[in-house]
Design an enzyme around this catalytic site. Structure first.
Site, short mmCIF file in Angstrom:
data_model
loop_
_atom_site.label_atom_id
_atom_site.label_comp_id
_atom_site.label_asym_id
_atom_site.label_seq_id
_atom_site.Cartn_x
_atom_site.Cartn_y
_atom_site.Cartn_z
N GLN A 1 0.84 -1.20 0.00
CA GLN A 1 0.00 0.00 0.00
C GLN A 1 0.88 1.25 0.00
OE1 GLN A 1 -3.21 0.35 -0.35
NE2 GLN A 1 -3.79 -1.81 -0.28
N TYR B 1 -6.17 -12.33 -3.62
CA TYR B 1 -5.28 -11.26 -4.08
C TYR B 1 -4.50 -10.76 -2.86
CZ TYR B 1 -9.00 -11.27 -7.66
OH TYR B 1 -9.94 -11.63 -8.59
N CYS C 1 -10.17 -0.20 -5.20
CA CYS C 1 -9.61 1.13 -5.48
C CYS C 1 -10.26 1.76 -6.71
CB CYS C 1 -8.10 1.03 -5.71
SG CYS C 1 -7.66 0.24 -7.26
#
Length: 470
Positions: free
Chosen positions: A298, A327, A428
């Site tokens: 991140q 994922y 996202c």
């Protein structure tokens, strides 16, 4: 968005309600729509401020006869109004693509007004600056770090990058000579001062040797540069860009495609891995995961803690239960899950990228309840189904954090056929999330939790976490 003689014009660097003059950057008589940048504000919004970064300011860029660099397209908008606009985009996308109205969902009272309230995770009074722990830079013909304007191949030399943490923004790399490279990835693990550089090149012979020598000198003279990797692309490979994790790039966002390039990494200084702090632990006596710097993590310095916190609040997993992390990367949510279910529970961590999967294997080497599966999620749905059905235990929770393209119909259909009682979806990209949410709801799932976080201040991007149950 504006209209000119009936044609849609996407205008960057404006604020809804303003009157502006804009310069056309893309268009033509046959184009379905045009693109433009603001060059003068005739009537300004109350939410306009002086842009936080001169090189990204379209007004000052026009005065200098060039385009603004990309990457801070909301920098002229006050922080609170940025989040308000992002919330409106998320709400409208959910309605337009997913056919989902927040008024019709059984979600917490904070959404009772039908609006999406985007949450700020940055430090107080930061103005959305100094949050990026990873930045990719281009290299201009003079060897200087550069960035490109939006949808342009022009290169604009940098003297800093104010969205990046101080360890990157204030470093000496902006005066270094990277001739022979075409891209430099700067990584500041944990937002600290020690830097790792991944320098990409397709140069051969003397050009490569010259670059290698300059990198050795840079590392020896600058104590803040802890690690240097030279990434040499095979001749003829596309852009020298490795596939990376699931198409996620070093800018912290997920791309929709990967490159077939083969890249060899040569360690020139320091260590091959970096240490990223984990917001959950301890694990193997440590609260950090060892990552290869070219792998995904991140990008916002506060994102791991914020995301784990939100997922932990939404998930209904308890000791002894099963959690699947799809994922999974290097295991951020798997680490949370292992702590949540304890030694009597089970965790399946699924990741396709080799480097990230190896990091997860090292992290969980002494935790028998965590199983690592290196494989694409689309090919692992049978394993997920079997894992959740093992031992006749109660149905478990699936956490998935897919790339920008989303999970897609095949994965959603596969998850629907498992015994999972809950899906916690981290996204996202509002459009792919809306599509997948619509698919889940059509199969009898209901969205009973939604949080949207501002993980990318001064840009139009955002991160959502949603809970689905049945």
């Amino acid at each position: 968005m504006a209209r000119y003689e009936g044609r849609v014009v996407f205008v960057r660097h404006a604020i809804p309600g303003e009157v502006v003059r804009a310069r056309l950057t893309e268009g033509g008589e046959q184009a379905k729509f045009w693109r433009a940048d603001v060059v003068e504000v005739v009537s300004a919004s109350d939410y306009r401020r002086r842009h936080i970064w001169k090189l990204a300011d379209s007004l000052r860029a026009d005065e200098m006869g060039r385009l603004p660099v990309g990457g801070a397209e909301f920098g002229h908008i006050t922080d609170q109004h940025q989040r308000r606009l992002k919330g409106q985009v998320f709400r409208d996308t959910l309605q337009r693509i997913g056919g989902i109205s927040l008024h019709d969902l059984n979600i917490p009272q904070e959404h009772a007004d039908g609006e999406v309230h985007v949450e700020d995770i940055s430090r107080p009074h930061s103005n959305g600056l100094h949050w990026r722990t990873r930045v990719s830079f281009a290299v201009d013909p003079n060897g200087m770090l550069s960035m490109k304007p939006h949808r342009s191949n022009d290169l604009i030399e940098l003297r800093g990058m104010p969205l990046a943490v101080a360890g990157i923004h204030e470093s000496r790399i902006f005066s270094a000579d990277f001739r022979g490279a075409h891209r430099v990835d700067a990584v500041a693990p944990g937002g600290g001062r020690d830097l790792t550089l991944v320098v990409h090149t397709v140069a051969q012979g003397q050009d490569q040797e010259g670059l290698r020598a300059r990198l050795h000198t840079l590392a020896s003279e600058d104590p803040s540069i802890a690690n240097v990797l030279l990434a040499v692309a095979a001749p003829g490979s596309a852009n020298g860009r490795p596939a990376g994790r699931r198409g996620r790039n070093q800018r912290g966002r997920r791309s929709d495609s990967t490159s077939p390039a083969r890249v060899d990494y040569e360690l020139l200084a320091g260590d091959r891995t970096v240490s990223e702090p984990l917001p959950v632990g301890p694990h193997r006596g440590s609260s950090a995961v060892q990552l290869r710097p070219e792998g995904f993590w991140q990008v916002h310095r506060g994102a791991p803690e914020a995301l784990v916190g939100v997922v932990g609040e939404m998930a209904r997993s308890a000791a002894g239960e099963a959690v699947v992390d799809l994922y999974a990367g290097a295991g951020l949510f798997s680490a949370w899950a292992a702590q949540q279910v304890g030694n009597s529970g089970r965790v399946l961590s699924v990741e396709a990228a080799d480097a990230s999967s190896r990091s997860a294997e090292e992290l969980f080497a002494e935790m028998d309840q965590v199983r690592i599966l290196q494989a694409p999620v689309e090919r692992s749905l049978g394993d997920v189904r079997s894992f959740l059905a093992e031992d006749g235990r109660s149905a478990g929770t699936v956490v998935l954090d897919p790339p920008r393209a989303g999970a897609g119909t095949r994965v959603i259909e596969g998850l629907d056929q498992t015994d999972a009682a809950q899906i916690v979806y981290v996204s996202c990209e509002p459009s792919s999330f809306a599509r997948d949410a619509k698919e889940l709801i059509s199969r009898g799932w209901r969205m009973d939790g939604l949080r949207v976080l501002d993980l990318y201040p001064n840009t139009h991007h955002m991160e959502a976490v949603a809970s689905f149950t049945r």
